[in-house]
Design a protein around this motif. Sequence first.
Motif, mmCIF file in Angstrom:
data_model
loop_
_atom_site.group_PDB
_atom_site.id
_atom_site.type_symbol
_atom_site.label_atom_id
_atom_site.label_comp_id
_atom_site.label_asym_id
_atom_site.label_seq_id
_atom_site.Cartn_x
_atom_site.Cartn_y
_atom_site.Cartn_z
ATOM 1 N N GLN A 16 0.823 -1.210 0.000
ATOM 2 C CA GLN A 16 0.000 0.000 0.000
ATOM 3 C C GLN A 16 0.859 1.262 0.000
ATOM 4 N N ARG A 17 2.102 1.122 -0.439
ATOM 5 C CA ARG A 17 3.037 2.249 -0.396
ATOM 6 C C ARG A 17 2.623 3.412 -1.292
ATOM 7 N N ARG A 18 1.766 3.155 -2.264
ATOM 8 C CA ARG A 18 1.369 4.241 -3.173
ATOM 9 C C ARG A 18 0.106 4.960 -2.719
ATOM 10 N N ALA A 20 -0.592 4.995 1.022
ATOM 11 C CA ALA A 20 -0.374 5.298 2.443
ATOM 12 C C ALA A 20 1.081 5.710 2.610
ATOM 13 N N ARG A 21 1.318 7.004 2.710
ATOM 14 C CA ARG A 21 2.679 7.535 2.632
ATOM 15 C C ARG A 21 3.194 8.105 3.960
ATOM 16 N N LEU A 22 2.579 7.747 5.080
ATOM 17 C CA LEU A 22 3.091 8.210 6.370
ATOM 18 C C LEU A 22 4.527 7.725 6.569
ATOM 19 N N ALA A 23 5.347 8.591 7.156
ATOM 20 C CA ALA A 23 6.746 8.223 7.377
ATOM 21 C C ALA A 23 6.865 6.938 8.193
ATOM 22 N N ALA A 24 5.982 6.777 9.173
ATOM 23 C CA ALA A 24 6.037 5.589 10.032
ATOM 24 C C ALA A 24 5.817 4.301 9.248
ATOM 25 N N TYR A 25 5.063 4.372 8.161
ATOM 26 C CA TYR A 25 4.772 3.176 7.378
ATOM 27 C C TYR A 25 5.951 2.727 6.519
ATOM 28 N N CYS A 26 6.952 3.570 6.386
ATOM 29 C CA CYS A 26 8.124 3.199 5.582
ATOM 30 C C CYS A 26 8.828 1.974 6.147
ATOM 31 N N LEU A 27 8.656 1.728 7.437
ATOM 32 C CA LEU A 27 9.254 0.553 8.058
ATOM 33 C C LEU A 27 8.721 -0.724 7.428
ATOM 34 N N THR A 28 7.399 -0.809 7.238
ATOM 35 C CA THR A 28 6.830 -2.019 6.661
ATOM 36 C C THR A 28 7.159 -2.130 5.174
ATOM 37 N N TYR A 29 7.310 -0.995 4.505
ATOM 38 C CA TYR A 29 7.703 -1.045 3.094
ATOM 39 C C TYR A 29 9.152 -1.532 2.968
ATOM 40 N N GLU A 30 9.961 -1.234 3.973
ATOM 41 C CA GLU A 30 11.323 -1.779 4.002
ATOM 42 C C GLU A 30 11.278 -3.298 4.125
ATOM 43 N N PHE A 31 10.350 -3.805 4.954
ATOM 44 C CA PHE A 31 10.162 -5.251 5.080
ATOM 45 C C PHE A 31 9.834 -5.849 3.716
ATOM 46 N N GLN A 42 7.237 -10.833 -6.691
ATOM 47 C CA GLN A 42 6.433 -9.902 -7.480
ATOM 48 C C GLN A 42 5.570 -9.102 -6.511
ATOM 49 N N ARG A 43 5.444 -7.809 -6.769
ATOM 50 C CA ARG A 43 4.674 -6.956 -5.868
ATOM 51 C C ARG A 43 3.550 -6.266 -6.625
ATOM 52 N N ILE A 44 2.345 -6.346 -6.060
ATOM 53 C CA ILE A 44 1.201 -5.611 -6.591
ATOM 54 C C ILE A 44 0.917 -4.446 -5.653
ATOM 55 N N ASP A 45 0.869 -3.242 -6.193
ATOM 56 C CA ASP A 45 0.605 -2.045 -5.401
ATOM 57 C C ASP A 45 -0.849 -1.615 -5.542
ATOM 58 N N VAL A 46 -1.479 -1.337 -4.411
ATOM 59 C CA VAL A 46 -2.809 -0.726 -4.437
ATOM 60 C C VAL A 46 -2.626 0.740 -4.834
ATOM 61 N N THR A 47 -3.435 1.221 -5.786
ATOM 62 C CA THR A 47 -3.194 2.566 -6.318
ATOM 63 C C THR A 47 -4.391 3.506 -6.217
ATOM 64 N N ASP A 48 -5.579 2.978 -6.012
ATOM 65 C CA ASP A 48 -6.776 3.821 -6.056
ATOM 66 C C ASP A 48 -7.455 3.813 -4.690
ATOM 67 N N LEU A 49 -7.053 4.728 -3.816
ATOM 68 C CA LEU A 49 -7.609 4.770 -2.472
ATOM 69 C C LEU A 49 -9.099 5.100 -2.452
ATOM 70 N N PRO A 50 -9.584 6.091 -3.206
ATOM 71 C CA PRO A 50 -11.026 6.372 -3.187
ATOM 72 C C PRO A 50 -11.869 5.171 -3.584
ATOM 73 N N ALA A 51 -11.426 4.424 -4.614
ATOM 74 C CA ALA A 51 -12.184 3.245 -5.045
ATOM 75 C C ALA A 51 -12.148 2.158 -3.980
ATOM 76 N N LEU A 52 -10.997 2.003 -3.325
ATOM 77 C CA LEU A 52 -10.876 1.004 -2.263
ATOM 78 C C LEU A 52 -11.793 1.354 -1.094
ATOM 79 N N GLU A 53 -11.841 2.637 -0.725
ATOM 80 C CA GLU A 53 -12.673 3.065 0.395
ATOM 81 C C GLU A 53 -14.167 2.936 0.066
ATOM 82 N N PHE A 54 -14.543 3.218 -1.171
ATOM 83 C CA PHE A 54 -15.943 3.057 -1.562
ATOM 84 C C PHE A 54 -16.360 1.600 -1.442
ATOM 85 N N SER A 55 -15.507 0.711 -1.920
ATOM 86 C CA SER A 55 -15.797 -0.716 -1.839
ATOM 87 C C SER A 55 -15.851 -1.181 -0.385
ATOM 88 N N ARG A 56 -14.923 -0.681 0.436
ATOM 89 C CA ARG A 56 -14.897 -1.081 1.849
ATOM 90 C C ARG A 56 -16.166 -0.643 2.571
#
Length: 393
Positions: A16-18, A20-31, A42-56
């Motif tokens: 979710q690096r694209r 959720a860009r909080l500095a604190a989250y960089c730790l998990t992106y390092e993982f 292979q990594r799939i990045d979630v890119t559309d936050l508004p669409a994800l939130e609507f679905s949620r």
Amino acid sequence: MSSKGADVHKVLLLSQRRIARLAAYCLTYEFEDIWSAVTDAQRIDVTDLPALEFSRRAYKLGRLASGSPGLARQLAPYPRGKVMLEQDYDLFFPVFSHSYELYALASIPNWRQHCRKAACFIAEVWSDMLPEYLFELLSDFDHIFIGHFNAVEKVARISGRPCTYLPIASDVLRFTPASLDQPRPIDVCNIGRRSPITHQALLDDAERRQSFYYYDTVAASGSDLKDRTFRVDVAAEHRRMLSAILKRSRYFLAHRGYVNRPQFTLGREEVSARFYEGAAAGTVLIGDAPRSEEFKRQFDWPDAVIHAPFDAPDIADILAGLDRDPERLLSIRQNNIKMAAARHDWLHRIMTVLDVLGLSPTEKMQARAQRLDEIVRRTSLPAVVNQECAASP
């Protein structure tokens, strides 16, 4: 290093690096980055936050109205931009910075059908903040790993799946200095949550001695103004900068998680990232560490953390006392680096995951382990105090 089980050939990550860009989250992106480095994942990045939130929100409403996860899934639209897998993987390993990110699994609707093994990691999980409609989504995983030990039993109960505490870590190869006598021009590093009392004392001391005190100037945030965070463009660049700062710092203030919000933690003392990062960088850790047995187990070597209260008006005297014993400081730096390389690199966490799932390490994991072993060997040799690096400016 264990070699049981089947070889890991194809690993799939969900990031979710694209969005959720909080500095604190960089730790998990390092993982995630270390997973990629040692498995060619292979990594799939979630890119559309508004669409994800609507679905949620649609799924949550359907879940509450129907009482059925299956019916809610049929009623709620999948997020725009979802990815349908067309090939098989040996392991699916999504990484979440917080439990509220779990709905991102809907971005890959058919992940279970195409992944032989599946496990996930959730870095921050609090036992009184467990949205059940989200944790139910983990019922198809073989195993759940979480970065907070206080919530293990409750997560296992809600999800119905085995759950294991997996401590966070750091990229030790990035954070460790090239040598013990590398110059450390930063006298004190104090980032993230901080005490106004300790901060003012350090400001006054730095002014008096004309020393380099490194601290955040970003404004305090949160409803109670006790957070201090910001967003970044590129996670790896932020981690590179943080490691460069810590490798050049003598003292690093590190406290238990949410130390300035006891009404939130309610005695649940979790181990913050600062301890792993500071140890790997060879800093002398100063602060109010967790008083839990879990922390004592992980950081069980002498002087792993020099105690100082969160509010420490006498912090300058504490540091001055330490400065009078350069041999002790050198031993602390040496032990911190050695133990981080031996126990607290992200590779050690990956190996735990593979061991639980019955999967074997890759050749690149073996190569990284050898580099860590070399750091352990190097920091186990007798060292001589470099007065220029040990002395306070």
